[in-house]
Design a protein around this motif. Sequence first.
Motif, mmCIF file in Angstrom:
data_model
loop_
_atom_site.group_PDB
_atom_site.id
_atom_site.type_symbol
_atom_site.label_atom_id
_atom_site.label_comp_id
_atom_site.label_asym_id
_atom_site.label_seq_id
_atom_site.Cartn_x
_atom_site.Cartn_y
_atom_site.Cartn_z
ATOM 1 N N MET A 1 -4.036 5.863 -8.935
ATOM 2 C CA MET A 1 -3.375 5.637 -7.663
ATOM 3 C C MET A 1 -1.874 5.818 -7.873
ATOM 4 S SD MET A 1 -3.562 2.264 -5.232
ATOM 5 C CE MET A 1 -5.291 2.356 -4.888
ATOM 6 N N ASP A 2 -1.271 6.628 -7.039
ATOM 7 C CA ASP A 2 0.151 6.897 -7.230
ATOM 8 C C ASP A 2 1.000 5.714 -6.746
ATOM 9 O OD1 ASP A 2 -0.404 7.379 -4.553
ATOM 10 O OD2 ASP A 2 1.110 8.941 -4.388
ATOM 11 N N ASN A 3 2.280 5.770 -7.076
ATOM 12 C CA ASN A 3 3.177 4.649 -6.812
ATOM 13 C C ASN A 3 3.374 4.380 -5.325
ATOM 14 O OD1 ASN A 3 3.556 3.989 -9.451
ATOM 15 N ND2 ASN A 3 5.401 5.225 -9.693
ATOM 16 N N LEU A 4 3.363 5.418 -4.492
ATOM 17 C CA LEU A 4 3.546 5.195 -3.060
ATOM 18 C C LEU A 4 2.396 4.397 -2.456
ATOM 19 C CD1 LEU A 4 4.973 8.602 -1.771
ATOM 20 C CD2 LEU A 4 6.169 6.440 -2.101
ATOM 21 N N LYS A 5 1.183 4.699 -2.897
ATOM 22 C CA LYS A 5 0.034 3.951 -2.386
ATOM 23 C C LYS A 5 0.041 2.516 -2.901
ATOM 24 C CE LYS A 5 -2.871 7.936 -1.623
ATOM 25 N NZ LYS A 5 -4.091 8.645 -1.985
ATOM 26 N N LYS A 6 0.450 2.324 -4.152
ATOM 27 C CA LYS A 6 0.574 0.963 -4.687
ATOM 28 C C LYS A 6 1.634 0.177 -3.938
ATOM 29 C CE LYS A 6 -0.844 1.963 -9.408
ATOM 30 N NZ LYS A 6 -0.403 1.996 -10.817
ATOM 31 N N GLU A 7 2.725 0.853 -3.626
ATOM 32 C CA GLU A 7 3.801 0.204 -2.878
ATOM 33 C C GLU A 7 3.335 -0.167 -1.470
ATOM 34 O OE1 GLU A 7 8.149 1.589 -1.360
ATOM 35 O OE2 GLU A 7 7.466 2.354 -3.282
ATOM 36 N N LEU A 8 2.574 0.718 -0.831
ATOM 37 C CA LEU A 8 2.037 0.422 0.492
ATOM 38 C C LEU A 8 1.095 -0.775 0.440
ATOM 39 C CD1 LEU A 8 1.668 1.182 3.501
ATOM 40 C CD2 LEU A 8 -0.233 2.621 2.754
ATOM 41 N N LEU A 9 0.208 -0.801 -0.547
ATOM 42 C CA LEU A 9 -0.702 -1.936 -0.681
ATOM 43 C C LEU A 9 0.048 -3.237 -0.940
ATOM 44 C CD1 LEU A 9 -3.698 -0.465 -2.701
ATOM 45 C CD2 LEU A 9 -3.669 -1.250 -0.340
ATOM 46 N N LEU A 10 1.075 -3.184 -1.772
ATOM 47 C CA LEU A 10 1.884 -4.372 -2.022
ATOM 48 C C LEU A 10 2.552 -4.845 -0.738
ATOM 49 C CD1 LEU A 10 3.220 -6.315 -4.168
ATOM 50 C CD2 LEU A 10 5.112 -4.688 -4.148
ATOM 51 N N ASN A 11 3.096 -3.917 0.038
ATOM 52 C CA ASN A 11 3.762 -4.283 1.289
ATOM 53 C C ASN A 11 2.790 -4.854 2.310
ATOM 54 O OD1 ASN A 11 6.278 -3.547 0.370
ATOM 55 N ND2 ASN A 11 6.246 -1.536 1.332
ATOM 56 N N VAL A 12 1.599 -4.258 2.416
ATOM 57 C CA VAL A 12 0.643 -4.680 3.435
ATOM 58 C C VAL A 12 -0.078 -5.965 3.047
ATOM 59 C CG1 VAL A 12 -1.546 -4.032 4.527
ATOM 60 C CG2 VAL A 12 0.305 -2.380 4.387
ATOM 61 N N ILE A 13 -0.470 -6.093 1.782
ATOM 62 C CA ILE A 13 -1.311 -7.219 1.376
ATOM 63 C C ILE A 13 -0.501 -8.444 0.945
ATOM 64 C CG2 ILE A 13 -3.037 -7.955 -0.314
ATOM 65 C CD1 ILE A 13 -4.133 -5.118 -0.228
ATOM 66 N N VAL A 14 0.660 -8.243 0.334
ATOM 67 C CA VAL A 14 1.405 -9.380 -0.214
ATOM 68 C C VAL A 14 2.685 -9.659 0.573
ATOM 69 C CG1 VAL A 14 2.560 -10.270 -2.265
ATOM 70 C CG2 VAL A 14 0.471 -8.958 -2.514
ATOM 71 N N VAL A 15 3.546 -8.677 0.675
ATOM 72 C CA VAL A 15 4.886 -8.910 1.213
ATOM 73 C C VAL A 15 4.851 -9.191 2.713
ATOM 74 C CG1 VAL A 15 7.180 -7.915 1.489
ATOM 75 C CG2 VAL A 15 5.923 -7.537 -0.609
ATOM 76 N N SER A 16 4.118 -8.413 3.486
ATOM 77 C CA SER A 16 4.090 -8.606 4.937
ATOM 78 C C SER A 16 3.566 -9.978 5.348
ATOM 79 C CB SER A 16 3.267 -7.508 5.616
ATOM 80 O OG SER A 16 3.958 -6.297 5.576
ATOM 81 N N PRO A 17 2.431 -10.444 4.807
ATOM 82 C CA PRO A 17 1.981 -11.786 5.212
ATOM 83 C C PRO A 17 2.947 -12.896 4.809
ATOM 84 C CG PRO A 17 0.185 -10.598 4.186
ATOM 85 C CD PRO A 17 1.410 -9.778 3.996
#
Length: 122
Positions: A1-17
């Motif tokens: 998984m590339d870094n952009l997808k990891k960053e998106l998952l981090l933003n959606v699953i951890v940072v946003s909530p």
Amino acid sequence: MDNLKKELLLNVIVVSPILTLVWAGIATTIEDPTSPTDFGPFLPLVLSFLLLYPFNLFVSFTHYFMASRIHPRVLRVIIFNILGLLVSGLVSYFTTTYYLFYPTYSTFIIFSAISFRHKWLF
């Protein structure tokens, strides 16, 4: 998984909530005569969360699509933060409440910081 997808998952699953919960908690402490605080602090917290979380998700996906299209990281962060100032200003202007500027713009700043420092996160 590339870094952009990891960053998106981090933003959606951890940072946003987490960011949404913090700002929803702060929103419940604002003294507003029209707020539904007669029902206790839980209802305003849930309503604030339900209003802010889709906004944070939209910003996360906007950041992901900008990152996939604009490759120089510094240019991407500058454009993203200019977009954040514009969106935050429009939200504050049309709702006529100055305190909505900080939660909306802090989302852009935090996502930019994560993007700028993502080498240490992944």
